[in-house]
Write a protein that holds these residues in place. Structure first.
Motif, mmCIF file in Angstrom:
data_model
loop_
_atom_site.group_PDB
_atom_site.id
_atom_site.type_symbol
_atom_site.label_atom_id
_atom_site.label_comp_id
_atom_site.label_asym_id
_atom_site.label_seq_id
_atom_site.Cartn_x
_atom_site.Cartn_y
_atom_site.Cartn_z
ATOM 1 N N ARG A 1 8.236 -19.305 -29.612
ATOM 2 C CA ARG A 1 7.373 -20.213 -30.371
ATOM 3 C C ARG A 1 7.272 -19.844 -31.852
ATOM 4 O O ARG A 1 6.729 -20.622 -32.644
ATOM 5 N N LEU A 2 7.827 -18.691 -32.217
ATOM 6 C CA LEU A 2 7.904 -18.319 -33.627
ATOM 7 C C LEU A 2 9.309 -18.545 -34.181
ATOM 8 O O LEU A 2 9.579 -18.210 -35.334
ATOM 9 N N ALA B 1 3.201 -22.747 -24.243
ATOM 10 C CA ALA B 1 2.899 -23.421 -25.506
ATOM 11 C C ALA B 1 2.294 -22.475 -26.532
ATOM 12 O O ALA B 1 2.560 -22.596 -27.740
ATOM 13 N N ASP B 2 1.485 -21.519 -26.087
ATOM 14 C CA ASP B 2 0.866 -20.590 -27.029
ATOM 15 C C ASP B 2 1.768 -19.407 -27.364
ATOM 16 O O ASP B 2 1.403 -18.551 -28.186
ATOM 17 N N GLY B 3 2.927 -19.338 -26.749
ATOM 18 C CA GLY B 3 3.879 -18.286 -27.045
ATOM 19 C C GLY B 3 3.527 -16.927 -26.479
ATOM 20 O O GLY B 3 4.230 -15.940 -26.756
ATOM 21 N N VAL C 1 9.725 -25.628 -20.126
ATOM 22 C CA VAL C 1 8.282 -25.709 -19.866
ATOM 23 C C VAL C 1 7.766 -27.069 -20.307
ATOM 24 O O VAL C 1 8.206 -27.618 -21.323
ATOM 25 N N ASP C 2 6.834 -27.642 -19.527
ATOM 26 C CA ASP C 2 6.225 -28.908 -19.932
ATOM 27 C C ASP C 2 4.881 -28.672 -20.613
ATOM 28 O O ASP C 2 4.379 -27.540 -20.700
ATOM 29 N N ALA C 3 4.285 -29.751 -21.104
ATOM 30 C CA ALA C 3 3.058 -29.648 -21.901
ATOM 31 C C ALA C 3 1.846 -29.256 -21.061
ATOM 32 O O ALA C 3 0.807 -28.871 -21.619
ATOM 33 N N LEU D 1 7.707 -29.782 -24.194
ATOM 34 C CA LEU D 1 7.358 -29.146 -25.455
ATOM 35 C C LEU D 1 8.606 -29.066 -26.326
ATOM 36 O O LEU D 1 9.694 -28.777 -25.824
ATOM 37 N N GLN D 2 8.426 -29.311 -27.606
ATOM 38 C CA GLN D 2 9.561 -29.244 -28.516
ATOM 39 C C GLN D 2 9.939 -27.791 -28.786
ATOM 40 O O GLN D 2 9.080 -26.976 -29.137
#
Length: 295
Positions: free
Chosen positions: A115-116, A161-163, A206-208, A288-289
């Motif tokens: 996510r970074l 999503a939060d990494g 992973v999904d939202a 998630l993108q």
């Protein structure tokens, strides 16, 4: 027409008959609105435009096992034996590092950006199957660090999503693991066991809502593992070897799935002529993108 779960169709549909030898490493690039993936053994990168249904091959001299777009343009590419920055337009390559140069039996396999925007890639021993490969991470300054060792076949690398959580499978172990993800990996735990499943855990996304979608190698299906570790959705596949999946499209509501015909005999290929094709389904979830590589 891509089938939707709302329409009670739970079987993915062939959308592009690309006849890959071993399709893998799929992702959605929102920058250009294309689905990208690699045919590892076919030594070709592919893009597909869901609007026009047109695919574009990019022949490569070496095997590409996974890759990701760069924030500054171009790609970061895990070739079988090295990780490089690549400009497809002019063919220029800048090598970042060799991958396990002291072990001729291993190659890169599965990878994805966190996510970074750092690139995380794991390897496999494609000769003996020994658990002697690793998972590495490359940051925006092109610094390389090892996250995990003792790996036989790295797969399912993806992030919440939060990494803060990384999912991972060493495929022969038949488990999807979860790790606390930061400067190091910690808190190893089993998200889901695939004992009793028809296939082995291959590529994931992973999904939202926090579900992990996994392509079951030799299992004829893609499954969703919910955050509690239970399979709650099954997408049937008309071919034996799904390999990887990724959400894409403008609303990230289409699940694109790569497949393989590797080690399939003539009888299997005659029965399943769409093996190696690109499939898709709208499963009723949004993805998630992925973040472009930050280097």
């Amino acid at each position: 027409m891509i089938p939707t779960r709302e329409g009670k169709l739970t079987c993915a549909e062939l959308i592009f008959d690309c006849k890959n030898k071993h399709g893998e490493g799929i992702f959605w690039n929102a920058i250009n609105g294309l689905v990208w993936w690699t045919d590892i053994e076919g030594r070709t990168l592919w893009s597909f435009d869901p609007v026009t249904s047109r695919g574009q091959p990019y022949p490569m001299e070496d095997r590409v096992c996974c890759f990701a777009p760069r924030e500054s343009g171009g790609l970061i590419v895990a070739f079988a034996d090295r990780i490089s920055l690549l400009d497809l337009d002019n063919g220029t390559e800048e090598k970042i590092c060799d991958f396990e140069p002291d072990n001729p039996e291993t190659r890169t396999n599965d990878g994805r950006t966190d996510r970074l925007g750092r690139f995380v890639v794991g390897g496999m021993n494609e000769v003996s199957g020994a658990a002697n490969s690793s998972v590495i991470r490359i940051d925006g300054d092109l610094k390389v660090e090892t996250l995990l060792e003792g790996v036989a076949c790295a797969n399912s690398i993806c992030f919440t999503a939060d990494g803060k959580t990384m999912y991972f499978a060493d495929t022969p172990e038949r488990e999807i693991l979860a790790f606390d993800y930061g400067s190091k990996l910690s808190g190893r735990r089993v998200l889901a066991s695939f004992e009793g499943e028809p296939g082995l855990p291959d590529g994931s996304c992973v999904d939202a809502e926090g579900g992990v979608w996994n392509a079951e190698w030799e299992g004829r299906r893609v499954v969703r593992v919910n955050p509690e570790g239970h399979i709650d959705t099954v997408i049937d596949m008309p071919v034996w070897k799904p390999t990887c999946c990724a959400f894409g499209g403008p609303n990230l509501d289409t699940l694109f799935i790569t497949t393989s015909c590797l080690m399939s005999n003539e009888a299997t290929l005659k029965r399943e002529p769409n093996s190696g094709g690109l499939f898709a389904v709208k499963p009723g979830f949004n993805g998630l993108q992925d973040i472009p590589f930050c280097g």
